[in-house]
Design a protein around this motif. Structure first.
Motif, PDB file in Angstrom:
ATOM      1  N   TRP A 151      32.633 -18.575  18.335  1.00  0.00           N
ATOM      2  CA  TRP A 151      31.220 -18.667  17.956  1.00  0.00           C
ATOM      3  C   TRP A 151      30.844 -17.352  17.309  1.00  0.00           C
ATOM      4  CZ3 TRP A 151      29.222 -20.541  23.384  1.00  0.00           C
ATOM      5  CH2 TRP A 151      29.593 -21.871  23.594  1.00  0.00           C
ATOM      6  N   ASP A 152      30.288 -17.438  16.120  1.00  0.00           N
ATOM      7  CA  ASP A 152      29.855 -16.261  15.383  1.00  0.00           C
ATOM      8  C   ASP A 152      28.342 -16.303  15.229  1.00  0.00           C
ATOM      9  OD1 ASP A 152      32.535 -15.203  14.654  1.00  0.00           O
ATOM     10  OD2 ASP A 152      32.681 -17.115  13.599  1.00  0.00           O
ATOM     11  N   PHE A 153      27.699 -15.178  15.470  1.00  0.00           N
ATOM     12  CA  PHE A 153      26.251 -15.077  15.363  1.00  0.00           C
ATOM     13  C   PHE A 153      25.908 -13.902  14.461  1.00  0.00           C
ATOM     14  CE2 PHE A 153      27.293 -16.820  19.489  1.00  0.00           C
ATOM     15  CZ  PHE A 153      26.527 -17.979  19.513  1.00  0.00           C
ATOM     16  N   TRP A 154      24.852 -14.047  13.705  1.00  0.00           N
ATOM     17  CA  TRP A 154      24.334 -12.938  12.913  1.00  0.00           C
ATOM     18  C   TRP A 154      22.814 -13.091  12.812  1.00  0.00           C
ATOM     19  CZ3 TRP A 154      21.783 -14.083   8.404  1.00  0.00           C
ATOM     20  CH2 TRP A 154      21.958 -15.381   7.921  1.00  0.00           C
ATOM     21  N   TRP A 155      22.184 -11.971  12.822  1.00  0.00           N
ATOM     22  CA  TRP A 155      20.729 -11.929  12.741  1.00  0.00           C
ATOM     23  C   TRP A 155      20.356 -11.228  11.453  1.00  0.00           C
ATOM     24  CZ3 TRP A 155      23.655 -11.500  17.026  1.00  0.00           C
ATOM     25  CH2 TRP A 155      23.367 -12.350  18.091  1.00  0.00           C
TER      26      TRP A 155
END
Length: 165
Positions: free
Chosen positions: A160-164
């Motif tokens: 799972w990759d997250f970026w804000w």
């Protein structure tokens, strides 16, 4: 994670369908059949091969989730400036899905997942959690920008990759 597009539509309840504005609750625990630490090690090797400029960081903590707060990571500061909230969610994912923090960046978080959602129903619940955690994954991700489409992308996904933004 690389941004692919910014979605201008759909908006409102259509983004979070079938849940709308009602919180559906947490996705159920998943039994791990893969060793979470071994999977994290394999993902870390792949991540490093794909991102050779990445540097190792060591943080004295009991888990990767706790390391986020201990290190003073501020990745989601454009969304919420309380890293402890994000550490708490990641800690819960460590227990429920065998998630492990593999890499963090200025505004990114990369997790290995030993027990990802296996079907559409589970994936929709996990997608709702991801939306609450990091709405940019849905709003500014691959089209169509809906929970249902995102749920399809994470069904069976071991990372799972997250970026804000």
């Amino acid at each position: 994670m690389t941004k692919t597009t910014t979605c201008s539509t759909p908006t409102g309840a259509s983004v979070t369908a079938p849940f709308g504005q009602t919180w559906p609750g947490l996705a159920p625990n998943r039994a791990t059949t893969t060793n979470p630490d071994q999977l994290a090690s394999e993902f870390a090797q792949e991540f490093l091969a794909d991102h050779p400029q990445v540097r190792l960081g060591l943080v004295a903590s009991a888990s990767g989730a706790e390391a986020l707060t201990a290190a003073g990571w501020a990745g989601p500061c454009n969304y919420d400036n309380d890293t402890a909230k994000f550490s708490t969610v990641v800690c819960d994912w460590e227990h429920r899905f065998g998630a492990r923090v593999v890499a963090v960046g200025f505004s990114t978080l990369h997790l290995s997942v030993a027990a990802p959602p296996a079907d559409e129903r589970e994936a929709l619940l996990v997608a709702a959690e991801h939306f609450a955690f990091c709405p940019d994954n849905i709003w500014q991700g691959s089209r169509p920008c809906t929970l249902a489409a995102y749920a399809e992308r994470i069904t069976g996904a071991r990372r799972w990759d997250f970026w804000w933004d």
